[in-house]
Design a protein around this motif. Structure first.
Motif, short mmCIF file in Angstrom:
data_model
loop_
_atom_site.label_atom_id
_atom_site.label_comp_id
_atom_site.label_asym_id
_atom_site.label_seq_id
_atom_site.Cartn_x
_atom_site.Cartn_y
_atom_site.Cartn_z
N ILE A 31 32.46 -10.15 7.48
CA ILE A 31 32.06 -10.85 6.04
C ILE A 31 30.57 -10.56 5.92
O ILE A 31 29.81 -10.94 6.69
N ILE A 32 30.01 -9.80 4.93
CA ILE A 32 28.66 -9.57 4.70
C ILE A 32 28.27 -10.16 3.27
O ILE A 32 29.13 -10.10 2.27
N ASN A 33 27.04 -10.60 3.15
CA ASN A 33 26.58 -10.79 1.60
C ASN A 33 25.98 -9.44 1.19
O ASN A 33 24.96 -9.08 1.72
N ILE A 34 26.69 -9.34 0.09
CA ILE A 34 26.00 -7.69 -0.50
C ILE A 34 25.42 -8.41 -2.04
O ILE A 34 25.80 -9.28 -2.84
N LYS A 35 24.30 -7.73 -2.37
CA LYS A 35 23.50 -8.05 -3.65
C LYS A 35 24.62 -8.08 -4.77
O LYS A 35 25.30 -6.73 -5.00
N ILE A 36 24.57 -8.79 -5.67
CA ILE A 36 25.78 -8.52 -6.96
C ILE A 36 25.26 -7.38 -7.74
O ILE A 36 26.19 -6.58 -8.23
N SER A 37 23.93 -7.18 -7.99
CA SER A 37 23.57 -6.00 -8.57
C SER A 37 24.16 -4.71 -7.91
O SER A 37 24.11 -3.54 -8.54
N ASP A 38 24.25 -4.77 -6.68
CA ASP A 38 24.87 -3.54 -6.09
C ASP A 38 26.53 -3.33 -6.21
O ASP A 38 27.07 -2.51 -5.72
N ILE A 39 27.14 -4.42 -6.86
CA ILE A 39 28.70 -4.28 -6.81
C ILE A 39 29.15 -3.94 -8.22
O ILE A 39 28.73 -4.67 -9.30
N GLU A 40 29.66 -2.85 -8.64
CA GLU A 40 30.23 -2.29 -9.53
C GLU A 40 31.74 -2.90 -9.96
O GLU A 40 32.24 -2.78 -9.14
N ASP A 41 32.16 -2.96 -11.34
CA ASP A 41 33.56 -3.27 -11.49
C ASP A 41 34.48 -2.02 -11.26
O ASP A 41 34.09 -1.12 -11.17
N PHE A 42 35.77 -2.53 -10.76
CA PHE A 42 36.96 -1.74 -10.86
C PHE A 42 36.79 -0.85 -12.08
O PHE A 42 37.18 -1.46 -13.05
N PRO A 43 37.01 0.58 -12.06
CA PRO A 43 37.25 1.26 -13.17
C PRO A 43 38.56 0.84 -13.88
O PRO A 43 39.56 0.80 -13.39
N GLU A 44 38.40 0.66 -15.45
CA GLU A 44 39.65 0.37 -16.10
C GLU A 44 40.22 -0.91 -15.55
O GLU A 44 41.25 -1.12 -15.64
N GLN A 75 32.88 0.54 -0.42
CA GLN A 75 31.53 1.28 -0.68
C GLN A 75 31.85 2.67 -1.44
O GLN A 75 33.01 3.33 -0.98
N LYS A 76 30.85 3.00 -2.24
CA LYS A 76 30.84 4.25 -3.04
C LYS A 76 30.11 5.17 -2.30
O LYS A 76 29.24 4.96 -1.54
N ASP A 77 30.20 6.32 -2.81
CA ASP A 77 29.46 7.74 -2.34
C ASP A 77 27.88 7.43 -2.70
O ASP A 77 26.86 8.02 -1.90
N ASN A 78 27.52 6.71 -3.99
CA ASN A 78 26.19 6.72 -4.05
C ASN A 78 25.54 5.22 -3.31
O ASN A 78 24.53 4.87 -3.97
N GLY A 79 26.24 4.90 -2.59
CA GLY A 79 25.51 3.44 -1.64
C GLY A 79 25.98 2.21 -2.30
O GLY A 79 25.83 1.39 -1.49
N LYS A 80 26.45 2.09 -3.32
CA LYS A 80 26.49 1.05 -3.98
C LYS A 80 28.27 0.54 -3.76
O LYS A 80 28.92 1.34 -2.75
N TYR A 81 28.62 -0.55 -4.24
CA TYR A 81 29.99 -1.09 -3.92
C TYR A 81 30.89 -1.32 -5.01
O TYR A 81 30.28 -1.36 -6.34
N GLU A 82 32.28 -1.08 -4.86
CA GLU A 82 33.08 -1.25 -5.80
C GLU A 82 34.20 -2.52 -5.75
O GLU A 82 34.54 -2.54 -4.58
N MET A 83 34.17 -3.58 -6.88
CA MET A 83 34.92 -4.52 -6.45
C MET A 83 36.44 -4.22 -6.68
O MET A 83 36.89 -3.77 -7.59
N ILE A 84 37.16 -4.56 -5.62
CA ILE A 84 38.49 -4.66 -5.54
C ILE A 84 39.21 -5.80 -6.09
O ILE A 84 40.06 -5.94 -6.88
N SER A 85 38.92 -6.87 -5.40
CA SER A 85 39.43 -8.22 -5.66
C SER A 85 38.36 -9.35 -5.65
O SER A 85 37.38 -9.37 -4.83
N GLY A 86 37.98 -10.15 -6.74
CA GLY A 86 37.01 -10.90 -7.03
C GLY A 86 36.16 -10.98 -8.03
O GLY A 86 35.02 -11.41 -8.11
N HIS A 87 36.66 -10.24 -9.15
CA HIS A 87 35.99 -10.05 -10.45
C HIS A 87 35.51 -11.32 -11.02
O HIS A 87 34.22 -11.31 -11.64
N ARG A 88 36.29 -12.44 -11.22
CA ARG A 88 36.16 -13.64 -11.87
C ARG A 88 34.89 -14.30 -10.99
O ARG A 88 34.07 -15.10 -11.32
N ARG A 89 34.95 -14.44 -9.43
CA ARG A 89 33.96 -14.78 -8.63
C ARG A 89 32.70 -14.10 -8.80
O ARG A 89 31.84 -14.92 -8.74
#
Length: 321
Positions: A31-44, A75-89
């Motif tokens: 478990i790591i703490n990631i900046k929220i600004s670096d987490i993108e929503d799951f496409p569609e 983790q995405k190719d651009n270094g950011k992250y993609e949310m899988i589970s936890g959009h409401r959190r």
């Protein structure tokens, strides 16, 4: 005689109270703490993240105790992250102006990520028909890519055994019901909104039940738009039998505005009588600034109420003389 000393390997406290799978996962997942600004929503992402009472409860809980269940990201190719589970959190944390979010980073393919995203969200207590419809469709497509048999063009009655049966069992739906939900994805957005309204139980909202909505989904986009215009103007929705007839009209290339209106103008049992006024007459007296039928209806009602009060005042003055 020499004796051989044997060392006894006693289980640890963790070994006693966790499963082997949990211990394996603990070794693999951190478990790591990631900046929220670096987490993108799951496409569609098919699930709504509304600011409602449930969201407020989550905000209050996070404010008091923090995020207790880490989100799942990749983790995405651009270094950011993609949310899988936890959009409401994530949304609740954003509203609290938190900078980071506890996350588990998983190495997942697109299909694996889709399946986890769908499964984790479908566990929620309240799911709208539109959410389940697109979630089922996305997971079916992901399972199809993995080699499972499925047929998204299946008719309402379903097909041979497929991944739909397995998918439905996990969430209390039959194979046939899975395909019925997937048919809803062929509705135009406004009609799909009416289907969601059917479980909100607000009498002020127009609603269409699942069964007639499935039939309506076979209409073309233009035909659905014609139906939507009729529904909004008359403030009534088709019954199951009317929806079936509309589908037959469409498939038989006999769908016209005239045929649709002739069918839907037939009063249904328990239907509240409607007063119909020619739009040609109304258009000459209504302000051009009114944007839709609901605003026009509200204007007419207020005008009638104002006229009624005016008539009462006239009568009162006559009696005073």
């Amino acid at each position: 005689m020499a004796t051989t000393e044997r060392k006894m390997h006693l289980p640890s406290i963790d070994d006693l109270f966790t499963t082997q799978e949990e211990r394996n996962n603990a070794n693999l997942e951190k478990i790591i703490n990631i900046k929220i600004s670096d987490i993108e929503d799951f496409p569609e992402h098919p699930f709504k993240v509304d600011i409602n009472n449930e969201m407020q409860e989550m905000i209050d809980s996070i404010k008091e105790k923090g995020v207790l269940v880490p989100t799942i990201v990749r983790q995405k190719d651009n270094g950011k992250y993609e949310m899988i589970s936890g959009h409401r959190r994530k949304k609740a944390s954003e509203l609290l102006n938190l900078e980071t979010l506890p996350c588990i980073v998983k190495d997942l393919t697109n299909d694996e990520a889709t399946i986890i995203m769908v499964d984790s969200n479908l566990q929620r207590e309240k799911i709208l028909p539109s959410e389940k419809a697109f979630a089922y469709k996305m997971k079916m497509e992901a399972l199809g890519h993995q080699g499972k048999r499925n047929d998204l063009t299946s008719c309402q009655l379903g097909t041979k055994l497929s991944s739909a049966e397995e998918l439905g069992k996990g969430f209390g739906d039959s194979e046939r019901q899975v395909y019925r939900y997937i048919r809803l994805t062929y509705l135009i957005p406004k009609l799909l909104e009416f289907v969601d309204n059917s479980i909100i139980k607000d009498k002020e909202l127009l609603s269409i039940a699942l069964s007639p909505a499935v039939e309506i989904s076979y209409l073309t986009e233009e035909e659905q738009k014609c139906l939507l215009d009729y529904i909004e103007f008359n403030q009534i929705t088709p019954s199951q039998s009317q929806a079936i007839e509309l589908k037959e009209m469409s498939l038989g290339k006999k769908f016209t505005v005239e045929n649709m209106e002739m069918l839907l103008d037939k009063e249904k049992p328990n239907q509240t009588p409607k007063l119909k006024v020619s739009m040609n007459r109304l258009s000459n007296v209504l302000p051009k600034t009114l944007r839709n039928d609901r605003e026009r209806e509200e204007y007419v009602i207020k005008a009638v109420e104002f006229y009624d009060k005016y008539q009462k005042k006239i009568k009162e003055k006559i009696h005073e003389r």
